[in-house]
Design a protein around this motif. Sequence first.
Motif, PDB file in Angstrom:
ATOM      1  N   GLN A  93       0.826  -1.204   0.000  1.00 42.29           N
ATOM      2  CA  GLN A  93       0.000   0.000   0.000  1.00 42.29           C
ATOM      3  C   GLN A  93       0.866   1.261   0.000  1.00 42.29           C
ATOM      4  O   GLN A  93       1.857   1.366   0.721  1.00 42.29           O
ATOM      5  CB  GLN A  93      -0.908  -0.013   1.237  1.00 42.29           C
ATOM      6  CG  GLN A  93      -1.935   1.088   1.294  1.00 42.29           C
ATOM      7  CD  GLN A  93      -2.759   1.019   2.559  1.00 42.29           C
ATOM      8  OE1 GLN A  93      -2.244   0.708   3.627  1.00 42.29           O
ATOM      9  NE2 GLN A  93      -4.047   1.293   2.438  1.00 42.29           N
ATOM     10  N   VAL A 119      -1.031  -5.115   2.841  1.00 43.56           N
ATOM     11  CA  VAL A 119      -2.345  -5.136   3.482  1.00 43.56           C
ATOM     12  C   VAL A 119      -3.235  -6.259   2.970  1.00 43.56           C
ATOM     13  O   VAL A 119      -4.254  -6.569   3.589  1.00 43.56           O
ATOM     14  CB  VAL A 119      -3.053  -3.779   3.292  1.00 43.56           C
ATOM     15  CG1 VAL A 119      -2.321  -2.686   4.048  1.00 43.56           C
ATOM     16  CG2 VAL A 119      -3.151  -3.428   1.810  1.00 43.56           C
ATOM     17  N   VAL A 120      -2.892  -6.869   1.834  1.00 39.66           N
ATOM     18  CA  VAL A 120      -3.659  -8.020   1.353  1.00 39.66           C
ATOM     19  C   VAL A 120      -3.149  -9.249   2.105  1.00 39.66           C
ATOM     20  O   VAL A 120      -2.058  -9.744   1.843  1.00 39.66           O
ATOM     21  CB  VAL A 120      -3.501  -8.219  -0.163  1.00 39.66           C
ATOM     22  CG1 VAL A 120      -4.307  -9.437  -0.620  1.00 39.66           C
ATOM     23  CG2 VAL A 120      -3.953  -6.982  -0.916  1.00 39.66           C
ATOM     24  N   LYS A 121      -3.924  -9.704   3.041  1.00 41.88           N
ATOM     25  CA  LYS A 121      -3.501 -10.829   3.877  1.00 41.88           C
ATOM     26  C   LYS A 121      -3.968 -12.179   3.331  1.00 41.88           C
ATOM     27  O   LYS A 121      -3.412 -13.217   3.683  1.00 41.88           O
ATOM     28  CB  LYS A 121      -4.043 -10.651   5.307  1.00 41.88           C
ATOM     29  CG  LYS A 121      -3.596  -9.350   5.966  1.00 41.88           C
ATOM     30  CD  LYS A 121      -2.081  -9.238   6.022  1.00 41.88           C
ATOM     31  CE  LYS A 121      -1.645  -7.964   6.725  1.00 41.88           C
ATOM     32  NZ  LYS A 121      -0.165  -7.813   6.738  1.00 41.88           N
ATOM     33  N   GLY A 140      -8.455  -8.363   3.555  1.00 44.03           N
ATOM     34  CA  GLY A 140      -7.498  -7.888   4.545  1.00 44.03           C
ATOM     35  C   GLY A 140      -7.778  -8.550   5.883  1.00 44.03           C
ATOM     36  O   GLY A 140      -8.502  -9.552   5.964  1.00 44.03           O
ATOM     37  N   LEU A 149     -10.919  -4.950   1.818  1.00 39.26           N
ATOM     38  CA  LEU A 149     -10.062  -3.775   1.760  1.00 39.26           C
ATOM     39  C   LEU A 149     -10.930  -2.533   1.578  1.00 39.26           C
ATOM     40  O   LEU A 149     -12.016  -2.605   1.005  1.00 39.26           O
ATOM     41  CB  LEU A 149      -9.080  -3.888   0.600  1.00 39.26           C
ATOM     42  CG  LEU A 149      -8.208  -5.150   0.543  1.00 39.26           C
ATOM     43  CD1 LEU A 149      -7.404  -5.161  -0.753  1.00 39.26           C
ATOM     44  CD2 LEU A 149      -7.280  -5.229   1.753  1.00 39.26           C
ATOM     45  N   THR A 153      -7.753   1.513  -1.113  1.00 40.44           N
ATOM     46  CA  THR A 153      -6.767   0.440  -1.241  1.00 40.44           C
ATOM     47  C   THR A 153      -7.125  -0.479  -2.400  1.00 40.44           C
ATOM     48  O   THR A 153      -6.251  -0.952  -3.129  1.00 40.44           O
ATOM     49  CB  THR A 153      -6.676  -0.367   0.065  1.00 40.44           C
ATOM     50  OG1 THR A 153      -6.336   0.515   1.141  1.00 40.44           O
ATOM     51  CG2 THR A 153      -5.610  -1.445  -0.041  1.00 40.44           C
TER      52      THR A 153
END
Length: 279
Positions: A93, A119-121, A140, A149, A153
Amino acid sequence: MARTIAEIKESITTDFMRNEDVAALYGFAPGDAFTTHFSRVSIENLFFYIVACATWVLEQLFDRHRTDIENRIDTIMPHRPKWYRDKTLAFMQNRLLLPDTDRYDTAGMDENEIEAARVVKFAAAMENTDSSLLTIKVAGEKEGVRQPLDADTEKQLAAYIAETKDAGVRINLVNRSADIFHCKVDIYYDPILLSEEVENRCREAIRNYVENLPFNGEYTHMALVDELQKVEGTRIVELISASAEGSDDSVPIVIDTRFTPSAGYFTAGEIILNMQSYK
């Protein structure tokens, strides 16, 4: 993988000491240790060290050449869905890609900063063979709970994917709230226990199962019943109905045997448990 100089030199000296003609010339028994008969400053030791160094350099060059070729192959070959999943998880991000690459400059960033920027988990990629469309589902995480998200984002992620994807690949980015899982179950419980206690444990078992499936994992009736049968006090479990309600669905979808959530993950909704004493 290139060997170390010590490993290369050990290989050379071992073969040298095993040679019967060499052993007869120097007067030692074949297979003796090299260091037993030759000092660190002997001509033989220095010569073998120089040869080992030259061999090490050559092996390093071969390794780098192989890495370069593999990287070149990666850049010219279409990628599999797993590559897109991994690339999506690598999104950072508010960071710019290095010019003309699909990589970020992480110099000066520690591991915590890198992890915070990613932030993309959760991500999953799958291809629809009917429409030649690659769907990428993402989520996320906040305080251990999966969540979509935010809009800004999502826009950044979409631009990042457009920049890094193979030419001609059509992407469908899915960033949605969790599908809501509903079910109705008859629970026959051991009357020696309180109905409320067994019910609470069953309710928690259902929630744990559906909310902790692998991202984009498949729900099955059989697995849910298996989880309920593990609950202390349950004697018979009969699943009456189950349904899923996605954020884009006008009405819940009845689940027949198995189901993969459209968002990639579930949250527990209305759970109706009919508790009946087993007699």
